[in-house]
Design an enzyme around this catalytic site. Structure first.
Site, PDB file in Angstrom:
ATOM      1  CG  ASP A 218       0.883 -49.511  -3.815  1.00  0.00           C
ATOM      2  OD1 ASP A 218       2.365 -49.426  -4.817  1.00  0.00           O
ATOM      3  OD2 ASP A 218       0.320 -48.595  -3.830  1.00  0.00           O
ATOM      4  CG  HIS A 241       3.003 -51.141  -8.313  1.00  0.00           C
ATOM      5  ND1 HIS A 241       2.702 -49.925  -7.999  1.00  0.00           N
ATOM      6  CD2 HIS A 241       1.815 -51.440  -9.091  1.00  0.00           C
ATOM      7  CE1 HIS A 241       0.926 -49.181  -8.327  1.00  0.00           C
ATOM      8  NE2 HIS A 241       0.188 -50.733  -9.508  1.00  0.00           N
TER       9      HIS A 241
END
Ligand SMILES: *[C@@H]1O[C@H](CO)[C@@H](O)[C@H](O)[C@H]1NC(C)=O
Ligand SMILES: *[C@@H]1O[C@H](CO)[C@@H](O)[C@H](O)[C@H]1NC(C)=O
Ligand SMILES: *[C@@H]1O[C@H](CO)[C@@H](O)[C@H](O)[C@H]1NC(C)=O
Ligand SMILES: *[C@@H]1O[C@H](CO)[C@@H](O)[C@H](O)[C@H]1NC(C)=O
Length: 389
Positions: A218, A241
């Protein structure tokens, strides 16, 4: 003679006091978890030993060093290094700390909490590693999953030379801290692991993450509500991310972030580079944000403001303003390298300067997209003609 007696009496009373006084702040007592009964075989539960060693270190005065020795592996279920302490504490976290599997985890609480401490130093000396055993959790996407390190109300914190891997969720939480520096922290989880942010920062100020490497499933760094003066310098991110402000404004909340400065960072194969994300219906702001000298290698959304604009809703939104993107170079994995998708109330003061983002696929061109974005672009590839004044 009388003078001499008074002299002797005086010093026999005073000097012990003087000695103890002088010792305060100069002693450095060592508290090794092995002396408190830790086994260090990676299987036996060493939680009690950690907790006893901590109590001694915390209640002592002066400077205390809590030693978690190298070349050993300590299984702990839930550690709470909580202050306030009399002593200023250095944790030499040089061994390997391993989390149990999901079944033996204590009630989904973060593995190691460090709370209400001033001037804490955590030094892994390049050997220290905390392993979160996250794979036993990842398959349960709906479970409430814990993190590995949780810093709460720690001021003047210094964490360095430490590895953290396979967290069930966020690897390092920084919550309500004022003044924290993370140096040479290496985070490692697979790209497919769910919600494994590297750092999750909230309600904190003056935080610096530097010379660190983050591989996760993430955000490498997520800057959330109540955060100001959050810097990332010389951080490499990927897989992951990207470095994100938000999401802000979820569930119609008012959330505020300002003064986030990201410098000399590299993104490799990430889903985003510099991202600001807000959710419709929220309020508050994300402002005074800069991303400078950024290297991109095959990044899907190198520059993205995502406010999920929906003209049908025409609702409130978190205000995005004063955002600078300068010195981005490298490759985009998608055509739209610059995506400034602002809410109907608009984003203001967007500055793009000296950027050169080309396509990772030879022969393809990159482009920019704007909606309700106001600002100016100079010396930028792709050419950004869509900004309003
Ligand atoms: C840690 O211990 C302190 C003091 O007992 C307590 O206030 C705090 O809630 C505990 N934190 C966790 C995460 O257990
Ligand atoms: C973060 O960067 C800003 C802008 O360069 C600087 O003023 C501030 O002192 C930095 N803060 C920390 C904690 O590094
Ligand atoms: C926010 O809303 C979601 C559903 O949209 C819900 O699952 C969640 O618990 C809410 N969070 C808070 C903090 O209210
Ligand atoms: C960033 O990189 C540039 C170019 O290599 C260098 O001149 C500058 O000192 C670096 N700044 C920081 C804060 O690392």
């Amino acid at each position: 003679m009388q003078g001499f007696i008074i002299y002797v009496l005086f010093f026999s009373f005073i000097s012990p006091c003087l000695c103890t006084r002088l010792n305060v702040g100069t002693t450095n007592d060592i508290y090794n978890v092995m002396q408190y009964g830790a086994i260090g075989d990676g299987k036996s539960d060493d939680t009690q030993a950690f907790s006893k060693a901590w109590s001694s270190a915390c209640t002592s005065s002066g400077m205390s060093t809590l030693v978690i020795p190298s070349e050993k592996s300590f299984m702990v279920t839930r550690v709470n290094f909580s202050g306030p302490c009399n002593a200023k504490i250095l944790i030499q976290m040089e061994g390997r700390i391993v989390a149990p599997s999901k079944e033996d985890w204590k009630g989904a609480a973060n593995l190691i909490s460090m709370e209400y401490l001033n001037g804490l130093i955590v030094d892994g000396n390049g050997h220290g590693e905390v392993y979160g055993n996250g794979a036993t959790w990842w398959k349960c996407r709906t479970c409430f999953r814990p993190g590995v390190l949780f810093f709460h109300a720690c001021n003047g914190l210094n964490v360095r030379n430490l590895k953290i891997s396979d967290s069930p969720k966020t690897h390092v939480y920084v919550n309500q801290c004022d003044g924290a520096t993370f140096t040479r922290v290496s985070i490692n989880s697979p790209a497919t692991s769910p919600n494994t942010d590297g750092f999750g920062i909230s309600y904190s100020t003056n935080i610096l993450i530097q010379d660190s490497d983050i591989k996760s499933g993430d955000d490498c760094i997520a800057v959330n509500d109540g955060s100001t003066f959050i810097n990332a310098t010389r951080v490499t991110c990927g897989p992951g991310h990207g470095i994100s402000v938000g999401s802000l404004g979820r569930n119609r909340t008012t959330e505020k972030v300002s003064d986030v400065h990201v410098r000399n960072c590299t993104f490799t194969g990430t889903a985003n580079g510099a991202r600001i994300k807000t959710v419709e219906g929220g309020s508050g702001y994300a402002k005074q944000i800069s991303f400078e000298q950024i290297i991109l290698v095959n990044v899907k959304n190198p520059i993205i403001i995502d406010q999920k604009y929906d003209p049908a809703i025409r609702d409130t939104s978190v205000l995005v303003s004063s955002v600078t993107y300068r010195g981005f170079t490298g490759t985009s994995a998608t055509d739209v390298a610059i995506d400034l998708d602002c809410s109907s109330s608009g984003c203001y003061g967007i500055v793009l300067d000296e950027n050169n983002i080309v396509s990772a696929q030879p022969g393809k061109k990159t482009s920019a997209f704007c909606r309700n974005a106001h600002g100016a672009a100079t010396h930028t590839i792709p050419n950004v003609l869509c900004l309003s004044k």
